[in-house]
Write an enzyme that holds these catalytic residues in place. Structure first.
Site, short mmCIF file in Angstrom:
data_model
loop_
_atom_site.label_atom_id
_atom_site.label_comp_id
_atom_site.label_asym_id
_atom_site.label_seq_id
_atom_site.Cartn_x
_atom_site.Cartn_y
_atom_site.Cartn_z
N ASP A 124 1.00 -1.15 0.04
CA ASP A 124 0.03 0.21 -0.14
C ASP A 124 0.92 1.47 0.02
O ASP A 124 1.74 1.54 0.70
CB ASP A 124 -0.80 -0.10 1.51
CG ASP A 124 -1.97 0.69 1.29
OD1 ASP A 124 -1.79 2.17 0.77
OD2 ASP A 124 -3.25 0.80 1.26
N GLN A 125 0.32 2.27 -1.02
CA GLN A 125 1.14 3.37 -0.98
C GLN A 125 1.52 3.97 0.34
O GLN A 125 2.63 5.10 0.57
CB GLN A 125 0.78 4.02 -1.99
CG GLN A 125 -0.90 4.76 -1.78
CD GLN A 125 -0.77 5.98 -3.01
OE1 GLN A 125 -1.51 5.53 -3.76
NE2 GLN A 125 -0.35 7.36 -2.90
N ASP A 180 -1.40 12.65 -12.44
CA ASP A 180 -2.25 13.03 -12.81
C ASP A 180 -3.41 14.05 -11.91
O ASP A 180 -4.30 13.11 -11.16
CB ASP A 180 -3.26 11.04 -12.76
CG ASP A 180 -3.11 10.50 -14.26
OD1 ASP A 180 -2.10 10.92 -15.33
OD2 ASP A 180 -3.09 9.14 -13.46
N HIS A 225 -3.95 7.73 -7.27
CA HIS A 225 -4.88 10.16 -7.85
C HIS A 225 -5.89 10.41 -6.30
O HIS A 225 -6.71 11.07 -7.03
CB HIS A 225 -5.35 9.12 -8.97
CG HIS A 225 -4.51 8.93 -9.85
ND1 HIS A 225 -3.02 9.11 -9.87
CD2 HIS A 225 -4.25 7.91 -10.42
CE1 HIS A 225 -2.73 7.97 -10.76
NE2 HIS A 225 -3.44 8.02 -11.25
N ASP A 249 2.10 7.12 -8.81
CA ASP A 249 1.51 7.49 -10.01
C ASP A 249 0.15 6.08 -9.63
O ASP A 249 -0.16 5.20 -9.91
CB ASP A 249 1.76 6.32 -11.14
CG ASP A 249 0.71 6.34 -12.43
OD1 ASP A 249 -0.23 7.09 -12.68
OD2 ASP A 249 1.14 5.35 -13.35
#
Length: 248
Positions: free
Chosen positions: A98-99, A153, A126, A123
């Site tokens: 998980d980011q 994005d 978002h 990326d």
């Protein structure tokens, strides 16, 4: 000994050297075509250097292949909640995660970039909040001095269909550039709040302007400032925002 240009230069002599793997149809959700010249400009000086690049959100792995082929001495690390089942060689590491997982990011640095990452590309979701949490986890501790942090994005905040996006409160045009959200007397130059779209990633990007101006804020309002992101400069394109960390 590991060597890298002290500061990433902004100009690349050659063009069109950064290419996604060829497919029958171009998938614009991987890296929209206009993004590639921007990355060529940002990363051209690293083509023959050893450095580390972390990408959050890798989808099918096309961008990982692009980075690998464009930078033959680089170590590439990709993180995704649903990583592709790919083997891209010893320099490319694909991690399930998980980011927003700060402990995972700390482990990635220990394992793959002991001196810190030189380039970080977000990326992934978002979404404004999750992107902010990745910044909190990575930028202060795990991005090397002189490195760059790219957020892709960010315009999702303008999409009415996006979970944390929405419509503009008023039309965007030159004539309304000087409008304020509070009525002002005619011919007045008094200060008034300037209306601004601040949903999702768009709102985060505008908040990062404040971090970039932390020196001025610290001077003008010292009681209003705490720990800030050390941002030397902030470059904004339609689709990509790039933060550059000071060398010291």
């Amino acid at each position: 000994m590991r060597k890298i240009t002290p500061k990433l230069r902004r100009v690349s002599i050659a063009k069109d050297w950064l290419r996604l793997p060829e497919r029958e149809t171009v998938d614009q959700t991987v890296k929209p075509t206009p993004y590639l010249p921007i990355y060529e400009q940002l990363l051209g000086s690293l083509r023959n250097q050893a450095f580390t690049l972390l990408e959050l959100g890798v989808w099918r792995g096309d961008s990982l292949q692009m980075w690998r082929d464009a930078f033959p001495l680089a170590t590439i690390v990709g993180v995704d909640l649903k990583p592709p089942d790919l083997e891209l060689g010893p320099r490319v590491h694909i991690i399930h995660g998980d980011q927003t997982d700060a402990e995972l990011m700390r482990g990635l640095r220990t394992d793959h970039a002991p001196e810190g990452f030189d380039v970080i590309v977000d990326d992934a979701s978002h979404f404004g909040v999750t992107t902010a949490r990745s910044l909190q986890a990575l930028y202060p501790e795990h991005l090397r001095p002189g490195g760059i942090y790219c957020i892709e994005d960010w315009g999702t905040g303008y999409l009415p269909s996006w979970e944390d996006g929405g419509k503009l409160a008023s039309p965007l045009d030159i004539q309304s550039l000087d409008s304020t959200s509070v009525a002002m007397p005619a011919n007045s130059s008094a200060l008034g709040p300037m209306p601004s779209h601040d949903l999702g990633l768009v709102g985060l990007v505008k908040r990062l302007v404040d971090h970039t101006a932390s020196g001025t804020i610290r001077f003008a309002q010292p009681d209003a400032i705490g720990e800030v992101l050390a941002i030397e400069s902030m470059a904004v394109w339609d689709g990509i925002v790039v933060l550059r960390k000071p060398l010291s």
